[in-house]
Design a protein around this motif. Structure first.
Motif, short mmCIF file in Angstrom:
data_model
loop_
_atom_site.label_atom_id
_atom_site.label_comp_id
_atom_site.label_asym_id
_atom_site.label_seq_id
_atom_site.Cartn_x
_atom_site.Cartn_y
_atom_site.Cartn_z
N TYR A 154 41.70 -79.26 60.66
CA TYR A 154 40.92 -80.16 59.97
C TYR A 154 41.97 -79.78 58.68
CZ TYR A 154 37.80 -81.71 63.10
OH TYR A 154 37.49 -82.35 63.67
N ARG A 155 42.39 -78.44 57.95
CA ARG A 155 42.28 -78.07 56.79
C ARG A 155 43.82 -78.30 56.88
NH1 ARG A 155 42.67 -78.10 52.77
NH2 ARG A 155 40.73 -78.13 51.99
N TYR A 156 44.65 -78.05 57.59
CA TYR A 156 46.10 -77.81 57.68
C TYR A 156 46.89 -79.04 57.62
CZ TYR A 156 45.60 -73.17 56.94
OH TYR A 156 45.05 -72.04 56.09
N TRP A 157 46.11 -80.22 58.48
CA TRP A 157 47.02 -81.64 58.73
C TRP A 157 45.92 -82.99 58.15
CZ3 TRP A 157 46.02 -85.53 62.58
CH2 TRP A 157 46.19 -86.53 62.55
N LEU A 158 44.69 -82.79 58.81
CA LEU A 158 44.03 -83.85 58.05
C LEU A 158 43.84 -83.88 57.28
CD1 LEU A 158 42.53 -86.90 58.69
CD2 LEU A 158 40.66 -85.70 59.20
N TYR A 159 43.40 -82.44 56.67
CA TYR A 159 42.43 -83.00 54.58
C TYR A 159 43.83 -82.20 54.15
CZ TYR A 159 38.11 -84.96 57.14
OH TYR A 159 37.16 -85.96 57.79
N ARG A 160 44.69 -81.89 54.58
CA ARG A 160 45.52 -80.61 53.69
C ARG A 160 45.58 -81.47 51.92
NH1 ARG A 160 47.96 -83.50 57.02
NH2 ARG A 160 49.59 -86.09 55.90
N ASP A 161 44.66 -82.81 52.26
CA ASP A 161 45.35 -83.18 50.10
C ASP A 161 43.50 -82.74 49.38
OD1 ASP A 161 43.96 -84.87 52.26
OD2 ASP A 161 44.53 -86.41 50.70
N ARG A 162 42.58 -82.39 49.95
CA ARG A 162 41.77 -82.35 49.84
C ARG A 162 42.13 -80.70 48.65
NH1 ARG A 162 37.62 -85.35 52.06
NH2 ARG A 162 38.61 -87.46 52.38
N ASP A 163 40.78 -80.71 48.17
CA ASP A 163 39.88 -79.29 47.26
C ASP A 163 40.22 -77.87 48.43
OD1 ASP A 163 39.97 -78.38 45.15
OD2 ASP A 163 37.58 -78.55 45.02
N ALA A 164 41.02 -77.68 48.12
CA ALA A 164 40.77 -76.00 49.02
C ALA A 164 40.31 -74.49 48.05
CB ALA A 164 42.14 -76.11 49.64
N ALA A 165 39.82 -75.53 46.47
CA ALA A 165 39.49 -74.11 45.72
C ALA A 165 38.65 -72.91 46.32
CB ALA A 165 39.24 -74.92 44.38
N SER A 166 37.73 -73.34 46.72
CA SER A 166 37.18 -72.43 47.19
C SER A 166 37.19 -72.17 48.90
CB SER A 166 35.65 -71.94 46.57
OG SER A 166 34.95 -71.63 47.28
N ARG A 167 38.30 -71.59 49.85
CA ARG A 167 38.27 -71.53 50.89
C ARG A 167 36.88 -70.31 51.56
NH1 ARG A 167 43.33 -72.22 53.16
NH2 ARG A 167 43.89 -74.28 51.84
N LYS A 168 36.52 -69.68 50.90
CA LYS A 168 35.16 -68.49 51.44
C LYS A 168 34.21 -69.72 51.84
CE LYS A 168 32.32 -64.27 50.59
NZ LYS A 168 31.64 -63.81 49.40
N ARG A 169 34.02 -71.10 50.45
CA ARG A 169 32.88 -71.35 50.78
C ARG A 169 33.46 -72.53 51.38
NH1 ARG A 169 33.46 -76.47 49.84
NH2 ARG A 169 31.03 -77.68 49.40
N GLU A 170 34.62 -73.21 51.93
CA GLU A 170 34.62 -74.27 53.31
C GLU A 170 34.73 -73.74 54.54
OE1 GLU A 170 38.45 -76.05 52.54
OE2 GLU A 170 39.24 -74.80 54.22
N ILE A 171 34.99 -72.47 54.53
CA ILE A 171 35.00 -71.45 55.89
C ILE A 171 33.12 -71.61 56.19
CG2 ILE A 171 35.57 -69.94 57.58
CD1 ILE A 171 38.36 -70.02 56.00
N THR A 172 32.65 -71.18 55.17
CA THR A 172 31.65 -70.60 55.32
C THR A 172 30.97 -72.30 56.12
OG1 THR A 172 30.91 -68.92 53.87
CG2 THR A 172 29.24 -69.91 54.63
N LEU A 173 30.75 -73.03 54.68
CA LEU A 173 30.09 -74.69 55.25
C LEU A 173 30.48 -75.14 56.91
CD1 LEU A 173 30.02 -76.59 51.74
CD2 LEU A 173 27.97 -75.53 53.28
#
Length: 190
Positions: free
Chosen positions: A70-89
């Protein structure tokens, strides 16, 4: 001459984009299903772990592989400003999805009394379907958020870039010159 460009996609374009997103989600999810079911089978039948433990172990590994997809293919163009928040959610919603999946498997095994290999896989599959719908909605809504649009207001328009304005002015000038030349030709023929 000032020109404006629509910044919001039409409903058809948004639905088409969502359809493509759902297809990508399904592709990454399918790879996770292969990992999940394959590892479940190995843990349960080869290593002899209990079905619920096998399910949790297989799902955890599938969650990790899906995150990478998801992160590196499907949603690669989405906001990744806060990886800690993203991984937690992602882990939170994946954990809820795993609880849905495991709860369905447990219901199949302990309440319905279904315990053959095929029945367990059927219960796991049903839980996976319900959990997948939950994950799709939660991932696209809260985890992999779209980048903010240029304008916050629906239907807002953006000024055309200076280059576009100059090109439109040049085209308008050429169009006027062509009209004048066309008007002069009949006069010259007389």
């Amino acid at each position: 001459m000032t020109s404006t460009i629509e910044t919001r996609a039409s409903l058809f374009q948004r639905m088409r984009g969502m359809r493509m997103e759902a297809l990508g989600f399904a592709l990454v999810g399918a790879s996770g299903v292969v990992v999940n079911f394959g590892l479940f089978w190995i843990l349960n039948h080869v290593l002899g772990l209990a079905p619920l433990r096998s399910n949790v172990g297989a799902t955890v590994v599938a969650i990790a592989s899906n995150y990478l997809g998801y992160r590196y293919w499907l949603y690669r163009d989405r906001d990744a400003a806060s990886r800690k928040r993203e991984i937690t959610l992602f882990l939170l919603f994946s954990g809820i999805g795993m609880a849905i999946e495991t709860g369905t498997l447990e219901f199949t095994q302990h309440v319905l009394g279904l315990g053959t290999s095929l029945e367990l896989l059927g219960g796991k599959f049903l839980g996976l379907v319900v959990a997948t719908v939950f994950r799709f909605v939660s991932y696209r809504t809260w985890v992999f958020k779209a980048l903010p649009e240029l304008e916050e207001h629906p239907g807002a328009v953006q000024e055309a870039p200076e280059v576009v304005q100059e090109a439109e002015l040049l085209l308008a000038t050429e169009e006027a010159e062509l009209l004048l030349a066309a008007e002069e030709r009949p006069a010259l023929a007389n």
